[in-house]
Motif scaffolding. Structure first.
Motif, PDB file in Angstrom:
ATOM      1  N   UNK A  82      24.862  35.279  33.558  1.00 42.02           N
ATOM      2  CA  UNK A  82      24.653  36.732  33.538  1.00 42.02           C
ATOM      3  C   UNK A  82      24.725  37.243  32.148  1.00 42.02           C
ATOM      4  N   UNK A 107      30.795  43.105  38.788  1.00 46.34           N
ATOM      5  CA  UNK A 107      30.753  44.559  38.794  1.00 46.34           C
ATOM      6  C   UNK A 107      31.040  45.102  37.350  1.00 46.34           C
ATOM      7  N   UNK A 108      31.941  44.100  36.404  1.00 40.85           N
ATOM      8  CA  UNK A 108      32.315  44.745  35.168  1.00 40.85           C
ATOM      9  C   UNK A 108      31.324  44.373  34.279  1.00 40.85           C
ATOM     10  N   UNK A 167      30.768  52.717  25.507  1.00 39.62           N
ATOM     11  CA  UNK A 167      31.954  52.826  26.519  1.00 39.62           C
ATOM     12  C   UNK A 167      33.254  52.762  25.733  1.00 39.62           C
ATOM     13  N   UNK A 212      29.815  58.911  26.914  1.00 37.63           N
ATOM     14  CA  UNK A 212      29.170  57.599  26.846  1.00 37.63           C
ATOM     15  C   UNK A 212      27.999  57.551  27.515  1.00 37.63           C
ATOM     16  N   UNK A 213      27.616  58.554  28.208  1.00 38.50           N
ATOM     17  CA  UNK A 213      26.295  58.390  28.805  1.00 38.50           C
ATOM     18  C   UNK A 213      25.022  58.687  27.630  1.00 38.50           C
ATOM     19  N   UNK A 272      33.186  60.255  29.789  1.00 32.19           N
ATOM     20  CA  UNK A 272      32.320  59.594  30.413  1.00 32.19           C
ATOM     21  C   UNK A 272      30.842  60.203  30.050  1.00 32.19           C
ATOM     22  N   UNK A 273      30.872  61.665  29.884  1.00 31.17           N
ATOM     23  CA  UNK A 273      29.553  62.321  29.442  1.00 31.17           C
ATOM     24  C   UNK A 273      29.329  61.663  28.122  1.00 31.17           C
ATOM     25  N   UNK A 276      39.333  46.261  29.935  1.00 33.38           N
ATOM     26  CA  UNK A 276      39.250  46.091  31.281  1.00 33.38           C
ATOM     27  C   UNK A 276      39.357  44.749  31.857  1.00 33.38           C
ATOM     28  N   UNK A 322      25.893  55.517  24.635  1.00 33.64           N
ATOM     29  CA  UNK A 322      25.546  54.163  25.110  1.00 33.64           C
ATOM     30  C   UNK A 322      26.751  53.544  24.648  1.00 33.64           C
ATOM     31  N   UNK A 336      21.376  38.921  30.324  1.00 33.71           N
ATOM     32  CA  UNK A 336      21.063  40.599  29.961  1.00 33.71           C
ATOM     33  C   UNK A 336      21.411  40.785  28.654  1.00 33.71           C
ATOM     34  N   UNK A 362      28.062  44.281  34.903  1.00 33.10           N
ATOM     35  CA  UNK A 362      26.992  45.187  35.108  1.00 33.10           C
ATOM     36  C   UNK A 362      27.341  46.474  34.755  1.00 33.10           C
ATOM     37  N   UNK A 363      26.439  47.515  34.979  1.00 34.75           N
ATOM     38  CA  UNK A 363      26.654  48.771  35.119  1.00 34.75           C
ATOM     39  C   UNK A 363      27.090  49.494  33.735  1.00 34.75           C
ATOM     40  N   UNK A 364      26.573  48.592  32.722  1.00 34.49           N
ATOM     41  CA  UNK A 364      26.948  49.468  31.182  1.00 34.49           C
ATOM     42  C   UNK A 364      28.519  50.035  31.390  1.00 34.49           C
ATOM     43  N   UNK A 365      29.575  49.305  31.888  1.00 33.87           N
ATOM     44  CA  UNK A 365      30.690  49.727  32.015  1.00 33.87           C
ATOM     45  C   UNK A 365      31.539  49.358  30.709  1.00 33.87           C
TER      46      UNK A 365
END
Lengths: 337, 337
Positions: B133, B109-110, B59, B53-54, B50-51, B97, B57, B137, B112-115
């Motif tokens: 969508x 939800x999937x 995932x 990915x932040x 997670x860290x 996912x 950029x 984006x 969006x959120x850069x997941x």
DNA sequence: CTGAAAGCGCTTACAG
DNA sequence: CTGAAAGCGCTTACAG
């Protein structure tokens, strides 16, 4: 992508306020909230879940560790189970990550790296790298089915009442007068085969009937096509003597389809000559047979849902997950009025 | 969980060095590498994705946006397709996912959120919130199947050569002498139905044969059970006049199973009285029928793999994804020697 | 009800 | 080949 600072600036508030408008963790006044939402809309802002996860330590994702050698083969049972998992997970705004053994062999990439909050383990093996890993790192996990002795006291699981249900089916056949029953059981490798065997034998014992003329055949695991397996096995047991058995219990409904095909070939009438009962219900397949055969619904969707509920419980409890058990009762449909 | 600082301290190096040992982004000397790995092992360290990915950029996750109303119903086609997607994604160390429409309706939800880094869209609809969508984006996406006119020039997609393959099948039947063919097509709602209709008609045109006595029946979308649909439709068209048609093209193999059941009921022999060809191949089901009927393998796994390759291409290209197209050829198996 | 600041655990130029 | 420091985009005590 615009970020929280942009929105904060445009709305003339702090980042913390914007954060709370989206997370609803603390109350924000109507006016401020409205201003923030408008700014967000104008900037096409959407919160970055990754950044959020880094601080909250929650990914809002669970993984579904699937059975698979090279290729995943999804039966109706799996599909229903997955439906249950997804439905229940969505209810809590959780996402599902697919995990396959092929990938596990590489690096267990999904279990590690804090990418998921917990995992649902399908088809546990006697020695299971996944369970080794999960228990070692204390990652919340729920097994569907019965884990081997090695893990039984280390991990939560949900299972069918396999012994009971096979006992029920067998009793049904015995009470109908059948004395020579062929039970096509799961492969010996699968723990469930022993449990079901016990149920089969228990039925005979309870009614004081000898099982001498009946037979439990354990599936050879090399068979890939369940229908073909059913066909071949019937051919093997019935070709020489059509009257050897008066009833068959099939392990799956696809097996049952192959069995019926073999019966048509051998000109054996079912259920008149030989009765068939299939474990695991399949809406589509059960229509193919005339007359419809009795089946057992393993309640796959309920298994999926329950596993997720148990997993959420563990995730909430935190560092020292409680081990828990659950049983989902299968349902026998005799197809009788 | 121990973190990168702990390992760095224990190994007596900087965080950057530890980072590079795990990511292999720049060379680290043997000795240092060994020290770091030992420290990591001792601390049970595993990098926090997670860290990572932040900052990167990425995932390393793509989502599979599935067709579903309330419940997902996975056909063999879907299973094979998913296999292709997973196989190809794993090759690049990507995770999958699962995304369902039910969830999409909540908050997308999937997407969006850069997941996720990109999404594979199954069963595109005429008006598709997901595509709205994704295009808005500029999120990398690949549709499997043909998007409606509205999105066709906005998004990449991979599809079968639907017109060609139906033309091939129809030509096969016409050359066998069939003149009265019943084609059970997909529902008009699905764009594929028009494309396939064109292929059907083209075959007649090319051979200069009139299609006056043939019929294209579009599926009513209310049917849930494809086998039952096949059964009912045959009953409708053949019950009064068994000789009305000499051949049927079924849209799916499950439909074909229902058709065969109806034929048995009506005492119509196949393929002698009526020939059947089924689109979409299913290993298990094709065994159920004797003799096996000709089928068309839509190459679902190849569709899945190709879609992922196209998606990766887009992800690499970056902010301005190129729109691309691909065609996966279906394969007709006539079952003849 | 709101703001300022520290921190989540990494990666990545920059400098050596 | 290695280190020190800034920064990824959020949340969360703390203070008001």
């Amino acid at each position: 992508m615009s970020k929280i600072d942009d929105v904060a600036k445009l709305a003339g508030v702090s980042k913390g306020t914007v954060s709370n408008v989206f997370s609803r963790k603390r109350p924000i006044s109507e006016k401020v909230q409205k201003r923030v939402l408008e700014a967000a809309k104008e900037l096409n802002y959407t919160p970055n879940h990754i950044a959020r996860s880094l601080v909250t330590k929650k990914t809002m994702t669970i993984s579904l560790s699937m059975p698979s050698a090279k290729r995943i083969s999804l039966t109706t049972f799996h599909t229903n189970l997955i439906n249950g998992v997804i439905t229940e997970a969505s209810l809590h705004n959780y996402r599902i990550l697919i995990d396959t053994l092929a990938q596990e062999e590489l690096e267990l990439p999904f279990l590690s790296g804090n990418v998921v909050d917990g995992v649902i383990v399908l088809n546990p093996k006697v020695d299971d790298t996944r369970l080794d890993y999960l228990t070692k790192y204390n990652i919340p996990a729920v097994v569907i089915g019965e884990p081997s002795a090695k893990y039984k006291n280390l991990v939560s699981y949900v299972d069918n009442n396999n012994q009971e249900i096979v006992e029920e089916v067998t009793t049904y056949l015995l009470k109908k007068g059948h004395r020579r029953i062929l039970y096509l059981n799961a492969p010996t490798k699968m723990t469930v085969s022993k449990v079901r065997e016990a149920g089969f034998l228990q039925a005979f014992a309870d009614l004081g009937i000898s099982n001498n003329e009946s037979l439990i055949h354990f599936k050879e695991s090399l068979y890939e096509d369940p229908s073909q397996y059913g066909y071949d096995t019937v051919m093997k047991y019935f070709a020489a003597d059509k009257d050897r058995y008066t009833a068959i219990i099939a392990d799956t409904d696809k097996e049952a389809i192959g069995i019926c095909r073999a019966f048509r070939k051998l000109n054996i009438k079912f259920p008149d000559d030989v009765a068939i009962v299939a474990l695991s219900d399949d809406l589509v397949l059960s229509h193919e047979l005339e007359p419809p055969i009795p089946t057992v619904d393993m309640q796959a969707e309920a298994l999926g849902k329950t596993s997720v509920q148990m997993l959420f419980h563990q995730i909430k409890v935190g560092d020292y997950p409680e081990i828990s058990r659950a049983v989902v009762k299968a349902k026998f449909h005799s197809r009788e009025q």
